[in-house]
Design a protein around this motif. Structure first.
Motif, mmCIF file in Angstrom:
data_model
loop_
_atom_site.group_PDB
_atom_site.id
_atom_site.type_symbol
_atom_site.label_atom_id
_atom_site.label_comp_id
_atom_site.label_asym_id
_atom_site.label_seq_id
_atom_site.Cartn_x
_atom_site.Cartn_y
_atom_site.Cartn_z
ATOM 1 N N LEU A 14 33.781 39.881 37.829
ATOM 2 C CA LEU A 14 34.093 40.439 36.707
ATOM 3 C C LEU A 14 34.000 41.508 37.514
ATOM 4 C CD1 LEU A 14 30.801 38.878 34.397
ATOM 5 C CD2 LEU A 14 33.550 38.723 33.916
ATOM 6 N N ASP A 15 33.648 42.243 37.570
ATOM 7 C CA ASP A 15 34.201 43.764 38.439
ATOM 8 C C ASP A 15 35.259 43.675 38.807
ATOM 9 O OD1 ASP A 15 31.816 44.820 37.607
ATOM 10 O OD2 ASP A 15 30.893 44.476 39.614
ATOM 11 N N GLY A 16 36.485 42.922 39.418
ATOM 12 C CA GLY A 16 38.047 43.077 40.082
ATOM 13 C C GLY A 16 38.758 42.595 38.558
ATOM 14 N N LEU A 17 38.048 41.936 37.682
ATOM 15 C CA LEU A 17 39.193 41.787 36.356
ATOM 16 C C LEU A 17 40.267 42.947 36.365
ATOM 17 C CD1 LEU A 17 37.022 39.690 33.750
ATOM 18 C CD2 LEU A 17 39.249 38.567 35.357
ATOM 19 N N HIS A 18 40.025 44.162 36.513
ATOM 20 C CA HIS A 18 40.628 45.415 36.060
ATOM 21 C C HIS A 18 41.708 45.039 37.232
ATOM 22 C CE1 HIS A 18 37.601 47.541 38.643
ATOM 23 N NE2 HIS A 18 38.972 48.033 39.006
ATOM 24 N N LEU A 19 41.202 44.947 38.196
ATOM 25 C CA LEU A 19 42.415 45.120 39.748
ATOM 26 C C LEU A 19 43.592 43.714 39.074
ATOM 27 C CD1 LEU A 19 40.173 45.259 42.734
ATOM 28 C CD2 LEU A 19 41.492 47.331 41.146
ATOM 29 N N GLN A 20 43.094 42.986 38.398
ATOM 30 C CA GLN A 20 43.896 42.132 38.090
ATOM 31 C C GLN A 20 45.133 42.209 36.692
ATOM 32 O OE1 GLN A 20 42.219 38.301 37.793
ATOM 33 N NE2 GLN A 20 40.491 38.813 39.595
ATOM 34 N N GLY A 21 45.098 43.176 36.680
ATOM 35 C CA GLY A 21 45.288 43.303 35.423
ATOM 36 C C GLY A 21 45.584 43.106 34.025
ATOM 37 N N ALA A 22 43.722 42.841 33.753
ATOM 38 C CA ALA A 22 42.848 42.531 32.506
ATOM 39 C C ALA A 22 42.618 43.403 31.815
ATOM 40 C CB ALA A 22 42.062 41.557 32.504
ATOM 41 N N SER A 23 43.169 43.328 30.127
ATOM 42 C CA SER A 23 43.145 44.406 29.031
ATOM 43 C C SER A 23 41.947 44.775 28.969
ATOM 44 C CB SER A 23 44.110 43.517 27.881
ATOM 45 O OG SER A 23 43.320 43.244 27.528
ATOM 46 N N ASN A 25 39.919 44.168 26.442
ATOM 47 C CA ASN A 25 40.158 43.486 25.752
ATOM 48 C C ASN A 25 39.234 42.452 25.859
ATOM 49 O OD1 ASN A 25 39.624 45.028 22.971
ATOM 50 N ND2 ASN A 25 42.101 44.339 22.851
ATOM 51 N N THR A 26 40.525 41.764 27.023
ATOM 52 C CA THR A 26 39.982 40.531 27.858
ATOM 53 C C THR A 26 39.059 40.862 28.528
ATOM 54 O OG1 THR A 26 42.499 40.231 28.001
ATOM 55 C CG2 THR A 26 41.060 38.716 29.918
ATOM 56 N N ILE A 27 39.056 41.464 28.889
ATOM 57 C CA ILE A 27 37.897 42.016 29.872
ATOM 58 C C ILE A 27 35.893 41.600 29.550
ATOM 59 C CG2 ILE A 27 35.843 43.489 31.244
ATOM 60 C CD1 ILE A 27 38.887 44.669 32.730
ATOM 61 N N ARG A 28 36.612 42.266 28.131
ATOM 62 C CA ARG A 28 35.160 42.219 27.212
ATOM 63 C C ARG A 28 35.080 40.714 26.756
ATOM 64 N NH1 ARG A 28 37.175 47.642 24.853
ATOM 65 N NH2 ARG A 28 38.371 46.301 23.900
ATOM 66 N N GLY A 29 36.149 40.078 27.138
ATOM 67 C CA GLY A 29 35.571 38.708 26.034
ATOM 68 C C GLY A 29 35.354 37.847 27.567
ATOM 69 N N TYR A 30 35.844 38.458 28.914
ATOM 70 C CA TYR A 30 34.919 37.308 29.838
ATOM 71 C C TYR A 30 33.755 37.843 30.297
ATOM 72 C CZ TYR A 30 39.574 35.209 30.836
ATOM 73 O OH TYR A 30 40.744 34.413 31.824
ATOM 74 N N VAL A 31 33.411 39.181 30.064
ATOM 75 C CA VAL A 31 32.034 39.442 30.358
ATOM 76 C C VAL A 31 30.885 38.693 29.470
ATOM 77 C CG1 VAL A 31 29.998 41.795 29.824
ATOM 78 C CG2 VAL A 31 32.732 41.912 31.019
ATOM 79 N N GLN A 32 31.520 38.495 27.750
ATOM 80 C CA GLN A 32 30.492 37.780 26.245
ATOM 81 C C GLN A 32 30.458 36.112 27.583
ATOM 82 O OE1 GLN A 32 28.548 38.500 24.991
ATOM 83 N NE2 GLN A 32 28.539 37.524 23.230
ATOM 84 N N ALA A 33 30.790 35.852 27.556
ATOM 85 C CA ALA A 33 31.022 34.279 28.313
ATOM 86 C C ALA A 33 30.715 34.040 29.648
ATOM 87 C CB ALA A 33 32.780 34.190 28.441
ATOM 88 N N HIS A 34 30.052 35.045 30.071
ATOM 89 C CA HIS A 34 29.562 35.043 31.762
ATOM 90 C C HIS A 34 28.197 35.515 30.946
ATOM 91 C CE1 HIS A 34 32.536 34.647 35.416
ATOM 92 N NE2 HIS A 34 33.397 34.206 33.592
ATOM 93 N N ALA A 35 27.409 35.847 30.809
ATOM 94 C CA ALA A 35 26.193 36.541 30.138
ATOM 95 C C ALA A 35 25.801 35.513 29.004
ATOM 96 C CB ALA A 35 26.766 37.981 29.106
ATOM 97 N N VAL A 36 26.302 35.163 28.523
ATOM 98 C CA VAL A 36 25.707 33.694 27.043
ATOM 99 C C VAL A 36 25.604 32.295 28.572
ATOM 100 C CG1 VAL A 36 26.453 32.231 26.066
ATOM 101 C CG2 VAL A 36 27.586 34.777 25.602
#
Length: 323
Positions: A14-23, A25-36
């Motif tokens: 998740l920390d590296g998602l921004h390096l892949q160009g994720a927005s 909003n996309t990162i927030r959605g990924y963080v939420q899914a992983h946390a659940v």
């Protein structure tokens, strides 16, 4: 991969998602899914166990229990986790992806409540009653830009004045979806609305062209302490505040409630389609990676809505002639 290993690897991924160009909003959605999912692993005592296809099927059922999540949300979570496990395979930390096709629930089709063409015209031509003059100039500039230029919520909030080319009649979106740049149209009405906003005094005088075009001087409590806007306090409008601002503005003019920023992207696509703009050009202006998205989500839906509207208009004309 065990549940404990998932939690460890997930944080780094998740920390590296921004390096892949994720927005954001996309990162927030990924963080939420992983946390659940991590929460599920802890609750079910599966942290020390290997994550298998059966684990993922059990997780899906857990999400559905007592109506916790809709089928669309469950499908989204599984898609996010599948992408993570696929990445783990590419870095050779996993031999098989535990998220199998057969565990995905059937997606429910959602119906959209788009603005009609008459409502779009009303929003572009009228001003809401009872709004402060400065706020009206700012909100009108925002709404006209969204309708005529087809920007996303995050794209408009990130605009600086230097991104607007009044002579070239284009706006540069520097951080679109996937952190991609693109040019969008900047029609005459949008240019005039922005000029009126800049002349209204709503944007502090001490700002440079490199500073945010739209912003707020409000403090953490949402209050503005000074009588005049303070450049030192100028900061980005939140996504939620922009959504509320747009919804309120449109409802005051049309009576149509619940219209958000993304609905105005639909309005932009509708206007461009009405004017005969080629689909490839619409795709580029909206920033879609695939033309299939433009065809399926925007044009086909909008044309179906217009078909009903045009038939209704035809009957209205026929009835008026008969009378």
């Amino acid at each position: 991969m065990t549940g404990k290993e998932f939690i460890e690897e997930s944080a780094e991924y998740l920390d590296g998602l921004h390096l892949q160009g994720a927005s954001p909003n996309t990162i927030r959605g990924y963080v939420q899914a992983h946390a659940v999912f991590a929460q599920y692993l802890q609750k079910s005592g599966a942290e020390e166990k290997k994550i298998t296809a059966a684990t993922m099927a059990s997780f899906r059922d857990y999400l559905f229990e007592d109506g916790k999540k809709s089928s669309n949300t469950v499908s989204h979570y599984l898609t996010v986790l599948k992408a993570f496990f696929e990445y783990m395979k590419t870095v050779e930390k996993l031999s098989e992806n535990p998220v199998q096709k057969n565990i995905f629930p059937k997606m429910k089709k959602t119906t959209r409540d788009d603005l009609t063409r008459d409502e779009i015209r009303a929003v572009l031509s009228k001003a809401p009653e009872g709004m402060h003059q400065k706020n009206e100039a700012r909100n009108r500039a925002i709404v006209v830009l969204l309708i005529q230029c087809g920007m996303r919520n995050s794209e408009l909030r990130a605009l600086s004045l230097s991104d607007l080319d009044f002579q070239g009649q284009t706006i540069r979106i520097r951080h679109g979806k996937g952190d991609k740049e693109r040019l969008v149209p900047f029609p005459c009405m949008a240019r005039e609305a922005v000029r009126q906003y800049l002349e209204s005094g709503c944007r502090p005088c001490g700002l440079s062209d490199a500073d945010l075009l739209f912003g707020s001087c409000a403090d953490s409590d949402g209050k503005i302490r000074e009588k005049e806007p303070d450049a030192s306090r100028w900061h980005e409008i939140s996504s939620g505040n922009l959504l509320a601002m747009v919804s309120s503005y449109v409802e005051k003019i049309t009576g149509h409630s619940g219209i958000g920023v993304h609905d105005l992207r639909h309005a932009a696509a509708s206007l461009w389609d009405d004017m005969g703009v080629p689909m490839r050009a619409i795709q580029g202006a909206l920033g879609h990676a695939s033309i299939t998205t433009t065809e399926k989500i925007y044009i086909s839906v909008l044309r179906k809505n217009k078909a009903a509207e045009e038939v209704n208009q035809a009957f209205t004309m026929e009835e008026s002639i008969a009378v």
